[in-house]
Structure formats: structure tokens, C-alpha cells
Scaffold this motif. Structure first.
Motif, short mmCIF file in Angstrom:
data_model
loop_
_atom_site.label_atom_id
_atom_site.label_comp_id
_atom_site.label_asym_id
_atom_site.label_seq_id
_atom_site.Cartn_x
_atom_site.Cartn_y
_atom_site.Cartn_z
N ILE A 194 -24.93 12.28 67.18
CA ILE A 194 -26.07 13.08 66.62
C ILE A 194 -26.95 12.24 65.82
O ILE A 194 -26.47 11.30 64.73
N SER A 195 -28.29 12.38 65.82
CA SER A 195 -29.15 11.65 64.72
C SER A 195 -30.38 12.49 64.72
O SER A 195 -30.58 13.57 65.38
N ARG A 196 -31.22 12.09 63.58
CA ARG A 196 -32.48 12.71 63.35
C ARG A 196 -33.66 11.76 62.89
O ARG A 196 -33.21 10.71 62.32
N ASP A 197 -34.66 11.99 62.98
CA ASP A 197 -35.92 11.27 63.04
C ASP A 197 -36.91 12.30 62.33
O ASP A 197 -37.67 13.07 62.64
N ASN A 198 -36.74 12.47 60.72
CA ASN A 198 -37.52 13.23 59.81
C ASN A 198 -38.95 13.13 60.11
O ASN A 198 -39.69 13.91 59.89
N ALA A 199 -39.41 11.62 60.22
CA ALA A 199 -40.91 11.66 60.47
C ALA A 199 -41.38 12.02 61.82
O ALA A 199 -42.55 12.60 61.78
N LYS A 200 -40.58 12.48 62.83
CA LYS A 200 -40.96 12.97 63.99
C LYS A 200 -40.36 14.69 63.97
O LYS A 200 -40.39 15.01 65.25
N ASN A 201 -39.77 15.25 63.24
CA ASN A 201 -39.39 16.36 63.18
C ASN A 201 -38.22 16.70 64.27
O ASN A 201 -38.53 17.71 65.08
N THR A 202 -37.66 15.59 64.61
CA THR A 202 -36.77 15.95 65.82
C THR A 202 -35.51 15.48 65.54
O THR A 202 -34.82 14.49 64.74
N VAL A 203 -34.57 16.25 66.10
CA VAL A 203 -32.86 15.80 66.12
C VAL A 203 -32.63 15.45 67.69
O VAL A 203 -33.01 16.17 68.41
N TYR A 204 -31.55 14.60 67.66
CA TYR A 204 -31.27 14.19 69.20
C TYR A 204 -29.62 14.47 69.17
O TYR A 204 -29.06 14.20 68.23
N LEU A 205 -29.45 14.39 70.39
CA LEU A 205 -28.05 14.39 70.85
C LEU A 205 -27.84 13.37 71.88
O LEU A 205 -28.16 13.95 73.22
N GLN A 206 -27.17 12.12 71.78
CA GLN A 206 -27.02 11.14 72.87
C GLN A 206 -25.56 11.71 73.24
O GLN A 206 -24.61 11.62 72.64
N MET A 207 -25.55 11.80 74.62
CA MET A 207 -24.18 12.10 75.28
C MET A 207 -24.01 11.21 76.12
O MET A 207 -24.72 10.89 77.11
N ASN A 208 -22.79 10.54 75.97
CA ASN A 208 -22.27 9.43 76.78
C ASN A 208 -20.98 9.77 77.56
O ASN A 208 -20.33 10.94 77.04
N SER A 209 -20.54 9.43 78.46
CA SER A 209 -19.42 9.38 79.16
C SER A 209 -19.11 11.04 79.54
O SER A 209 -18.10 11.37 79.37
N LEU A 210 -20.27 11.62 80.12
CA LEU A 210 -20.14 12.82 80.44
C LEU A 210 -19.16 13.30 81.38
O LEU A 210 -18.72 12.57 82.34
N LYS A 211 -18.61 14.53 81.24
CA LYS A 211 -17.58 14.85 81.79
C LYS A 211 -17.89 16.69 82.49
O LYS A 211 -18.77 17.25 81.93
N PRO A 212 -17.69 17.00 83.61
CA PRO A 212 -17.87 18.15 84.10
C PRO A 212 -17.72 19.50 83.23
O PRO A 212 -18.54 20.34 83.09
N GLU A 213 -16.72 19.19 82.27
CA GLU A 213 -16.58 20.38 81.44
C GLU A 213 -17.46 20.23 80.12
O GLU A 213 -17.58 21.19 79.42
N ASP A 214 -18.33 19.30 80.21
CA ASP A 214 -19.36 19.33 79.20
C ASP A 214 -20.62 20.28 79.85
O ASP A 214 -21.63 20.43 79.08
N THR A 215 -20.56 20.88 80.97
CA THR A 215 -21.66 21.51 81.57
C THR A 215 -21.79 22.68 80.61
O THR A 215 -20.98 23.43 80.61
N ALA A 216 -22.91 23.20 80.38
CA ALA A 216 -23.28 24.22 79.34
C ALA A 216 -24.74 24.32 78.99
O ALA A 216 -25.38 23.30 79.44
N VAL A 217 -25.33 25.27 78.49
CA VAL A 217 -26.43 25.51 77.93
C VAL A 217 -26.50 24.73 76.52
O VAL A 217 -25.35 25.31 75.72
N TYR A 218 -26.94 23.84 76.18
CA TYR A 218 -27.13 23.49 74.70
C TYR A 218 -28.25 23.99 73.89
O TYR A 218 -29.28 23.87 74.22
N TYR A 219 -27.89 24.31 72.56
CA TYR A 219 -28.64 24.88 71.84
C TYR A 219 -28.66 23.89 70.50
O TYR A 219 -27.66 23.50 69.88
N CYS A 220 -30.00 23.61 69.86
CA CYS A 220 -29.99 23.30 68.68
C CYS A 220 -30.46 24.34 67.60
O CYS A 220 -30.79 25.36 68.00
N ALA A 221 -29.96 24.13 66.45
CA ALA A 221 -29.91 24.99 65.33
C ALA A 221 -30.38 24.59 63.81
O ALA A 221 -29.92 23.28 63.64
N ALA A 222 -30.82 25.52 63.07
CA ALA A 222 -31.19 24.79 61.78
C ALA A 222 -30.57 25.63 60.64
O ALA A 222 -30.63 26.98 60.87
#
Length: 124
Positions: A70-98
Motif C-alpha cells: 500500500i502507498s499513497r500520493d497526497n499531492a494526487k489524492n490517491t492511495v494505491y494497492l500494488q498486488m503481486n504474485s496474485l492467487k485465485p484466493e485473492d479474488t474479491a471486490v476490493y474497497y478503499c476506505a478512509a
């Protein structure tokens, strides 16, 4: 208030990577700690990752530690989630929250604002 909009989901093969983005609008983005959660069909919404206001403090769920960042760029008002080595069990709806807090929480109940979610599907 803050409005959140996720993007970047999609279909990927096992072992692949995706980067999710969450764009915030409204009140000052740097005022919020941010989190990512996910919900698979028929399951609870689970904690994935969280980051502090300044980005210097992060937490991860056990199943994603070492694979997601997880990372964020406050100048761009954006948070990121870099996901590597993905597995079938990572299948889901992903939500961000504040969360209006200094320390990023791992608890769903602590987050006041939520996006609509983005679907991530990992094929085997």
C-alpha cells in the motif's frame, strides 16, 4: 466528507500483478488514514492493508503480507494497492476506505467512508 472511487481491477492469471488506485475528493485527503479491504462472495469484508496519513506507517493482513504494497500520493489524492504474485484466493471486490485517525486501523468498523469497490478476479 470525502468521496472515494476505486479503479484498476480486472482479470489476471495466477502469479500476475495488478495495481489498484483509489481517488479521493472532498475534504483534504491528507487528513485521513486509508485502508483497503476485500470481500469475496459469501464471505465477510476482510482487512487487506492500511496506511497512515503521511504514509510512514503501514499494516497488512496476514494473507497478503509480502505480496501486496500500500502507498499513497497526497499531492494526487490517491492511495494505491500494488498486488503481486496474485492467487485465485485473492479474488474479491476490493474497497478503499478512509478513517479520520492518526494511526491506521485494521478494523472495518473504524472507517467512516467507503468506495463502491472494484472487482479483482484471479484465474488459476
Amino acid at each position: 466528507q470525502v468521496q472515494l472511487a476505486e479503479s484498476g481491477g480486472g482479470l489476471v492469471q495466477a502469479g500476475g500483478s495488478l495495481r489498484l488506485s483509489c481517488l479521493a475528493s472532498g475534504r483534504a485527503f491528507s487528513y485521513y488514514a486509508m485502508g483497503w479491504f476485500r470481500q469475496a462472495p459469501g464471505k465477510e469484508r476482510d482487512f487487506v492493508a492500511a496506511i497512515s496519513r503521511g504514509g510512514d506507517n503501514t499494516h497488512y493482513g496476514g494473507s497478503v503480507k509480502g505480496r501486496f504494497t500500500i502507498s499513497r500520493d497526497n499531492a494526487k489524492n490517491t492511495v494505491y494497492l500494488q498486488m503481486n504474485s496474485l492467487k485465485p484466493e485473492d479474488t474479491a471486490v476490493y474497497y478503499c476506505a478512509a478513517n479520520v485517525a492518526v494511526v491506521p486501523s485494521t478494523e472495518r468498523r473504524d472507517y467512516e467512508y467507503w468506495g463502491q469497490g472494484t472487482q479483482v478476479t484471479v484465474s488459476s
